[in-house]
Design a protein around this motif. Sequence first.
Motif, PDB file in Angstrom:
ATOM      1  N   GLY A 109       0.757  -1.245   0.000  1.00 16.92           N
ATOM      2  CA  GLY A 109       0.000   0.000   0.000  1.00 16.92           C
ATOM      3  C   GLY A 109       0.786   1.292   0.000  1.00 16.92           C
ATOM      4  N   ASP A 110       2.111   1.239  -0.186  1.00 19.22           N
ATOM      5  CA  ASP A 110       2.901   2.466  -0.164  1.00 19.22           C
ATOM      6  C   ASP A 110       2.844   3.144  -1.531  1.00 19.22           C
ATOM      7  OD1 ASP A 110       4.975   4.100   1.396  1.00 19.22           O
ATOM      8  OD2 ASP A 110       5.987   3.725  -0.500  1.00 19.22           O
ATOM      9  N   SER A 111       2.234   4.319  -1.589  1.00 20.97           N
ATOM     10  CA  SER A 111       2.065   5.012  -2.868  1.00 20.97           C
ATOM     11  C   SER A 111       3.398   5.528  -3.414  1.00 20.97           C
ATOM     12  CB  SER A 111       1.083   6.179  -2.729  1.00 20.97           C
ATOM     13  OG  SER A 111       1.566   7.145  -1.814  1.00 20.97           O
ATOM     14  N   GLY A 112       4.331   5.882  -2.519  1.00 26.80           N
ATOM     15  CA  GLY A 112       5.646   6.339  -2.962  1.00 26.80           C
ATOM     16  C   GLY A 112       6.405   5.250  -3.686  1.00 26.80           C
ATOM     17  N   ALA A 113       6.241   4.011  -3.217  1.00 25.65           N
ATOM     18  CA  ALA A 113       6.883   2.876  -3.877  1.00 25.65           C
ATOM     19  C   ALA A 113       6.296   2.655  -5.263  1.00 25.65           C
ATOM     20  CB  ALA A 113       6.730   1.610  -3.032  1.00 25.65           C
ATOM     21  N   ALA A 114       4.979   2.804  -5.370  1.00 23.02           N
ATOM     22  CA  ALA A 114       4.322   2.662  -6.677  1.00 23.02           C
ATOM     23  C   ALA A 114       4.812   3.738  -7.634  1.00 23.02           C
ATOM     24  CB  ALA A 114       2.807   2.736  -6.518  1.00 23.02           C
ATOM     25  N   LEU A 115       4.935   4.971  -7.145  1.00 26.50           N
ATOM     26  CA  LEU A 115       5.450   6.062  -7.974  1.00 26.50           C
ATOM     27  C   LEU A 115       6.871   5.764  -8.441  1.00 26.50           C
ATOM     28  CD1 LEU A 115       5.181   9.028  -9.053  1.00 26.50           C
ATOM     29  CD2 LEU A 115       6.246   9.737  -6.908  1.00 26.50           C
ATOM     30  N   SER A 116       7.720   5.303  -7.527  1.00 28.64           N
ATOM     31  CA  SER A 116       9.115   4.997  -7.866  1.00 28.64           C
ATOM     32  C   SER A 116       9.198   3.898  -8.917  1.00 28.64           C
ATOM     33  CB  SER A 116       9.887   4.576  -6.612  1.00 28.64           C
ATOM     34  OG  SER A 116      10.003   5.655  -5.709  1.00 28.64           O
ATOM     35  N   LEU A 117       8.350   2.882  -8.787  1.00 26.02           N
ATOM     36  CA  LEU A 117       8.339   1.805  -9.781  1.00 26.02           C
ATOM     37  C   LEU A 117       7.908   2.352 -11.139  1.00 26.02           C
ATOM     38  CD1 LEU A 117       6.812  -1.057  -7.610  1.00 26.02           C
ATOM     39  CD2 LEU A 117       9.045  -1.133  -8.751  1.00 26.02           C
ATOM     40  N   GLY A 118       6.902   3.219 -11.131  1.00 25.85           N
ATOM     41  CA  GLY A 118       6.459   3.819 -12.387  1.00 25.85           C
ATOM     42  C   GLY A 118       7.573   4.595 -13.050  1.00 25.85           C
ATOM     43  N   GLU A 119       8.316   5.364 -12.250  1.00 22.67           N
ATOM     44  CA  GLU A 119       9.420   6.156 -12.799  1.00 22.67           C
ATOM     45  C   GLU A 119      10.514   5.249 -13.341  1.00 22.67           C
ATOM     46  OE1 GLU A 119       9.089  10.218 -10.113  1.00 22.67           O
ATOM     47  OE2 GLU A 119      10.243   8.526  -9.334  1.00 22.67           O
ATOM     48  N   ARG A 120      10.781   4.172 -12.665  1.00 19.39           N
ATOM     49  CA  ARG A 120      11.839   3.257 -13.113  1.00 19.39           C
ATOM     50  C   ARG A 120      11.455   2.579 -14.429  1.00 19.39           C
ATOM     51  NH1 ARG A 120      16.161   2.097 -10.301  1.00 19.39           N
ATOM     52  NH2 ARG A 120      16.454   3.307  -8.399  1.00 19.39           N
ATOM     53  N   TYR A 121      10.196   2.167 -14.544  1.00 23.03           N
ATOM     54  CA  TYR A 121       9.766   1.549 -15.797  1.00 23.03           C
ATOM     55  C   TYR A 121       9.669   2.584 -16.925  1.00 23.03           C
ATOM     56  CZ  TYR A 121       8.910  -3.130 -13.993  1.00 23.03           C
ATOM     57  OH  TYR A 121       9.084  -4.390 -13.468  1.00 23.03           O
ATOM     58  N   SER A 122       9.340   3.807 -16.580  1.00 28.88           N
ATOM     59  CA  SER A 122       9.247   4.869 -17.579  1.00 28.88           C
ATOM     60  C   SER A 122      10.620   5.221 -18.157  1.00 28.88           C
ATOM     61  CB  SER A 122       8.604   6.111 -16.958  1.00 28.88           C
ATOM     62  OG  SER A 122       8.579   7.175 -17.874  1.00 28.88           O
ATOM     63  N   LEU A 123      11.643   5.203 -17.294  1.00 32.99           N
ATOM     64  CA  LEU A 123      12.984   5.625 -17.703  1.00 32.99           C
ATOM     65  C   LEU A 123      13.942   4.473 -17.967  1.00 32.99           C
ATOM     66  CD1 LEU A 123      13.263   8.515 -15.094  1.00 32.99           C
ATOM     67  CD2 LEU A 123      12.917   8.788 -17.558  1.00 32.99           C
ATOM     68  N   GLY A 124      13.534   3.253 -17.599  1.00 31.70           N
ATOM     69  CA  GLY A 124      14.420   2.109 -17.773  1.00 31.70           C
ATOM     70  C   GLY A 124      15.534   2.066 -16.742  1.00 31.70           C
ATOM     71  N   TRP A 125      15.236   2.491 -15.521  1.00 32.18           N
ATOM     72  CA  TRP A 125      16.226   2.478 -14.438  1.00 32.18           C
ATOM     73  C   TRP A 125      16.195   1.127 -13.729  1.00 32.18           C
ATOM     74  CZ3 TRP A 125      14.955   7.773 -11.693  1.00 32.18           C
ATOM     75  CH2 TRP A 125      15.447   8.817 -12.479  1.00 32.18           C
ATOM     76  N   GLY A 126      17.142   0.265 -14.050  1.00 35.84           N
ATOM     77  CA  GLY A 126      17.238  -1.030 -13.383  1.00 35.84           C
ATOM     78  C   GLY A 126      16.245  -2.057 -13.880  1.00 35.84           C
ATOM     79  N   VAL A 127      15.386  -1.665 -14.802  1.00 36.28           N
ATOM     80  CA  VAL A 127      14.397  -2.571 -15.402  1.00 36.28           C
ATOM     81  C   VAL A 127      14.310  -2.243 -16.887  1.00 36.28           C
ATOM     82  CG1 VAL A 127      12.994  -2.888 -13.321  1.00 36.28           C
ATOM     83  CG2 VAL A 127      12.521  -0.961 -14.835  1.00 36.28           C
ATOM     84  N   ARG A 128      13.729  -3.152 -17.643  1.00 35.90           N
ATOM     85  CA  ARG A 128      13.504  -2.864 -19.064  1.00 35.90           C
ATOM     86  C   ARG A 128      12.413  -1.795 -19.190  1.00 35.90           C
ATOM     87  NH1 ARG A 128      14.709  -5.903 -23.503  1.00 35.90           N
ATOM     88  NH2 ARG A 128      15.132  -7.731 -22.188  1.00 35.90           N
ATOM     89  N   LYS A 129      12.672  -0.777 -19.986  1.00 34.43           N
ATOM     90  CA  LYS A 129      11.693   0.303 -20.158  1.00 34.43           C
ATOM     91  C   LYS A 129      10.352  -0.263 -20.620  1.00 34.43           C
ATOM     92  CE  LYS A 129      13.122   4.264 -21.788  1.00 34.43           C
ATOM     93  NZ  LYS A 129      13.539   5.377 -22.696  1.00 34.43           N
ATOM     94  N   ASN A 130       9.291   0.138 -19.937  1.00 33.52           N
ATOM     95  CA  ASN A 130       7.963  -0.374 -20.262  1.00 33.52           C
ATOM     96  C   ASN A 130       6.931   0.692 -19.873  1.00 33.52           C
ATOM     97  OD1 ASN A 130       5.396  -1.731 -20.142  1.00 33.52           O
ATOM     98  ND2 ASN A 130       6.438  -3.700 -19.967  1.00 33.52           N
ATOM     99  N   TYR A 131       6.481   1.462 -20.847  1.00 30.89           N
ATOM    100  CA  TYR A 131       5.567   2.570 -20.565  1.00 30.89           C
ATOM    101  C   TYR A 131       4.215   2.081 -20.031  1.00 30.89           C
ATOM    102  CZ  TYR A 131       8.726   5.779 -22.995  1.00 30.89           C
ATOM    103  OH  TYR A 131       9.813   6.546 -23.361  1.00 30.89           O
TER     104      TYR A 131
END
Length: 205
Positions: A109-131
Amino acid sequence: TQAMVELSEMYLSGVLIEEDLRQAFLLANKAYKQDPNKLHAVAILADCYYFGWGTRVNEPKAFKFYFDLGLDYSPSNTARIAEAYFNGVGVDKDISKGIKLLKKAQKEGDSGAALSLGERYSLGWGVRKNYKKAFEYFNIASKAERPSLRSYLKLGMCYLYGEGISKDLKKSEYWFKKAYNQDQNDFVRDEAQVWLEDYLALELK
């Protein structure tokens, strides 16, 4: 020590008394020194050192306290520990472990974690970019019990550029206005104003 911690929280939030971050830090520190097992005092100290509330920013100290609290203390604490693994603060850098911990915090339920995951997938930080995944996480962050206000901006951008979802200027406007109309974060409000005026050419009253 319990009274010290409760008074520290009041100074942090400005509830019933005038906000005083220095007093909040000093009280939490005093409570911790008297009882190092007082987890609430540890949590306050961790945030004080992380954000520079009433003391200088000291990430090594902050993350030491976050690790002392452990993964079961709270979803937000798990997200902080994930950040330590991303940056190699107090532990060996481990991006995959950081991602795993962020997903754990998001599911809890941590919204900050969800935001961080979204940013990482958006930019390809540590994960494959996936909009598409980025959009999904931004959406989750916006609908949490305590939503991330920055997720409103991110959703506005997704709809503006058609990233992870079909381009829709009306929905983009909706999310930017939602960010602009909140009254908790002036930085988010100011950024929303730029998007509305400079990118969507809207005049705000």
